[in-house]
Design an enzyme around this catalytic site. Structure first.
Site, mmCIF file in Angstrom:
data_model
loop_
_atom_site.group_PDB
_atom_site.id
_atom_site.type_symbol
_atom_site.label_atom_id
_atom_site.label_comp_id
_atom_site.label_asym_id
_atom_site.label_seq_id
_atom_site.Cartn_x
_atom_site.Cartn_y
_atom_site.Cartn_z
ATOM 1 N N LYS A 184 55.577 72.758 35.860
ATOM 2 C CA LYS A 184 56.983 73.077 36.131
ATOM 3 C C LYS A 184 57.729 71.742 36.256
ATOM 4 O O LYS A 184 58.415 71.456 37.240
ATOM 5 C CB LYS A 184 57.065 73.925 37.414
ATOM 6 N N ASP A 229 56.799 79.209 34.171
ATOM 7 C CA ASP A 229 57.394 80.555 34.213
ATOM 8 C C ASP A 229 57.327 81.245 32.840
ATOM 9 O O ASP A 229 56.877 82.379 32.729
ATOM 10 C CB ASP A 229 58.823 80.554 34.789
ATOM 11 N N TYR A 255 47.594 72.090 47.858
ATOM 12 C CA TYR A 255 46.311 72.429 48.493
ATOM 13 C C TYR A 255 45.732 71.261 49.287
ATOM 14 O O TYR A 255 44.713 71.419 49.962
ATOM 15 C CB TYR A 255 45.295 72.894 47.447
ATOM 16 N N ASP A 280 45.968 78.850 40.412
ATOM 17 C CA ASP A 280 45.620 79.968 41.287
ATOM 18 C C ASP A 280 46.354 81.228 40.810
ATOM 19 O O ASP A 280 45.750 82.297 40.626
ATOM 20 C CB ASP A 280 46.008 79.610 42.731
HETATM 21 O O1 LIG Z 1 40.544 80.114 49.955
HETATM 22 C C1 LIG Z 1 41.365 80.992 49.881
HETATM 23 O O2 LIG Z 1 41.649 81.742 50.818
HETATM 24 C C2 LIG Z 1 42.105 81.241 48.603
HETATM 25 C C3 LIG Z 1 41.491 80.609 47.392
HETATM 26 C C4 LIG Z 1 41.967 81.236 46.147
HETATM 27 O O3 LIG Z 1 42.847 82.064 46.124
HETATM 28 C C5 LIG Z 1 41.329 80.887 44.883
HETATM 29 O O4 LIG Z 1 40.488 80.005 44.851
HETATM 30 O O5 LIG Z 1 41.681 81.481 43.858
HETATM 31 MG MG LIG Z 2 43.211 82.802 44.090
#
Ligand SMILES: O=C(O)CCC(=O)C(=O)O
Ligand SMILES: [Mg+2]
Ligand SMILES: NC(=O)C1=CN([C@@H]2O[C@H](COP(=O)(O)OP(=O)(O)OC[C@H]3O[C@@H](n4cnc5c(N)ncnc54)[C@H](OP(=O)(O)O)[C@@H]3O)[C@@H](O)[C@H]2O)C=CC1
Length: 420
Positions: free
Chosen positions: A219, A285, A149, A309
């Site tokens: 992982k 996983d 990210y 996420d």
């Molecule tokens: O900012 C986004 O488009 C995705 C962020 C996201 O999926 C989340 O924070 O769970």
């Molecule tokens: Mg998300």
């Protein structure tokens, strides 16, 4: 008295009429924010007989900001959140070609909100695809500023990617880029510092809330120096900073090697009996399988950005979906926090007054708890429980429940207010 929330010696000082900036959000944002803010206001009013009241301050981001100011994320928005410390937001669409990868990620990174906190629990009566959704009671600590990210990525065919690939091949001796002429390249920074502050927050939370375990999800068998580093630094920190309060699986392994499995099992049993937190790890996983097959073995989960996420949406599905999954982005050192729904802008439902406002509403509950306004938080939580049990729900639950009455987003808020 000023109406600004401030941090003094690490403790939040909250006035009775705090100014709290909000971002309405794109897509379904205006519908869910209108519904959720009405419920929050009514709960605060009822809990404190009008003695306390939030002064909402709208700040702009996303499409609304762009339409009004020509910028997707105006500096004024960041300045206001910086100044007022605590904010809440609806979902934001990321502009395509707008120069910002994700507005949500940008907000988290620019304010260094390093913890993405996503508690997952089941509300009685919420339809679920699993047999025992009530066994799912986990709190995810997702690292919020690093990993892929960070946005260090180079497009296939660009002069930049060529430079990076040349460097890797010619200076680092890399031989296994399978198709170097047609590869895009992404870089995944994961640091010891970033890991430590995240894992520290997770263990502090486990101590404060009497949670029996913290699981480091990674992982590391494949990404040894990033995800593997996360696991090792997490264990090291747990043993170094929380010596008498935790027992780690790294310690278990050492005892097993020296004295055998029975001794290691005994040491863990003794630690559990003494109320120590078990700090363990799971490879990502198999973790995704085990949260389905034996969710009651997991309590607090600490993980990196991308895993977090995926895991937060997967776990949300087990307890009724992302329409009801709350979240918060927090910097425990500066006190800055933005509470937000975990779902996106669901564009196909924009403006239909249809979707479930519970995700942003329960994020508001997290915010009230964070402010120390537990009475108002409890009123909302109890009302959500009561309303769902009475089978008055939005489309997402109605389509999975027998005998439910489907109501609009705004009508669901009316019902919640009635049930406060
Ligand atoms: O900012 C986004 O488009 C995705 C962020 C996201 O999926 C989340 O924070 O769970
Ligand atoms: Mg998300
Ligand atoms: N933090 C943020 O602001 C986030 C923003 N995004 C952004 O949102 C946009 C759309 O992303 P997308 O992948 O479609 O994901 P969304 O989360 O927006 O929507 C996916 C599906 O989830 C269900 N859903 C979402 N919100 C609700 C709700 N409140 N009530 C009931 N059901 C809900 C709907 O399912 P169904 O179709 O089954 O009814 C919807 O179609 C993208 O631009 C993405 O970048 C994504 C994630 C987080």
């Amino acid at each position: 008295m000023t109406n600004k929330i401030v941090v003094e010696n690490g403790v939040l000082n909250v006035p009775n009429n705090p100014v709290i900036p909000f971002i309405e959000g794109d897509g379904i944002g205006p519908d869910i924010w209108a519904a959720a803010s009405r419920v929050i206001d009514a709960a605060v009013e009822k809990a404190y007989n009008g003695e306390k009241k939030i002064e909402w301050l709208e700040v702009l981001a996303g499409q609304k900001a762009f339409d009004k100011t020509g910028e997707w994320l105006p500096q004024d928005t960041l300045d206001k959140i910086n100044e007022y410390l605590i904010a809440i937001k609806g979902p934001l669409t990321t502009p395509i070609g707008g120069g910002i990868r994700s507005l949500n990620v940008a907000l988290r990174q620019q304010l260094d909100l390093y913890v993405c906190l996503r508690p997952v629990r089941h509300f009685d009566g919420v339809p679920s695809p699993v047999k025992r959704p009530e066994d799912v009671e986990m709190v995810i600590f997702r690292e919020n500023t690093e990993d892929i990210y960070a946005g260090i990525e180079y497009a296939e065919g660009s002069p930049e990617v060529k430079k990076v690939i040349d460097f890797l091949q010619n200076e680092m001796g890399v031989k296994n880029i399978r198709f170097p002429e047609t590869s895009g390249i992404g870089i995944k920074p994961v640091s010891k510092e970033g890991t430590e502050r995240l894992v520290r927050s997770a263990i502090d939370y486990a101590i404060k809330h009497n949670k029996p375990s913290v699981t480091l999800v990674h992982k590391g068998n494949i990404m040894k120096f990033t995800e593997g580093g996360f696991k090792q630094w997490g264990y090291d920190l747990a043993e170094r900073e929380y010596g008498d309060k935790v027992f780690t699986w790294a310690q278990y392994d050492k005892i097993k090697e020296a004295d055998g499995e029975a001794a290691a099992n005994q040491a863990q049993a003794d630690a559990e009996a003494a109320g120590k937190i078990i700090v363990k790890d799971s490879i990502a996983d198999i973790f995704l399988q085990q949260i389905l097959t034996r969710p009651n073995e997991f309590d607090v989960v600490a993980t990196m950005n991308l895993n977090g996420d995926y895991i937060s949406d997967a776990l949300a599905a087990q307890v009724g979906g992302i329409g009801i999954a709350p979240g918060a982005n927090i910097n425990y050192v500066t006190g800055h926090a933005i509470f937000e729904a975990t779902h996106g802008t669901a564009p196909k439902y924009a403006g239909l007054d249809k979707v479930n406002p519970s995700s942003v509403l329960l994020s508001g509950v997290l915010m009230l708890e964070h402010l120390g306004w537990q009475e108002a938080a409890d009123l909302v939580t109890n009302s959500v429980e009561k309303t769902i049990s009475s089978k008055v729900v939005t489309y997402d639950f109605a389509r999975l429940m027998d005998g439910a009455k489907e109501v609009k987003c705004s009508e669901f808020a009316d019902e919640l207010i009635k049930n406060l």
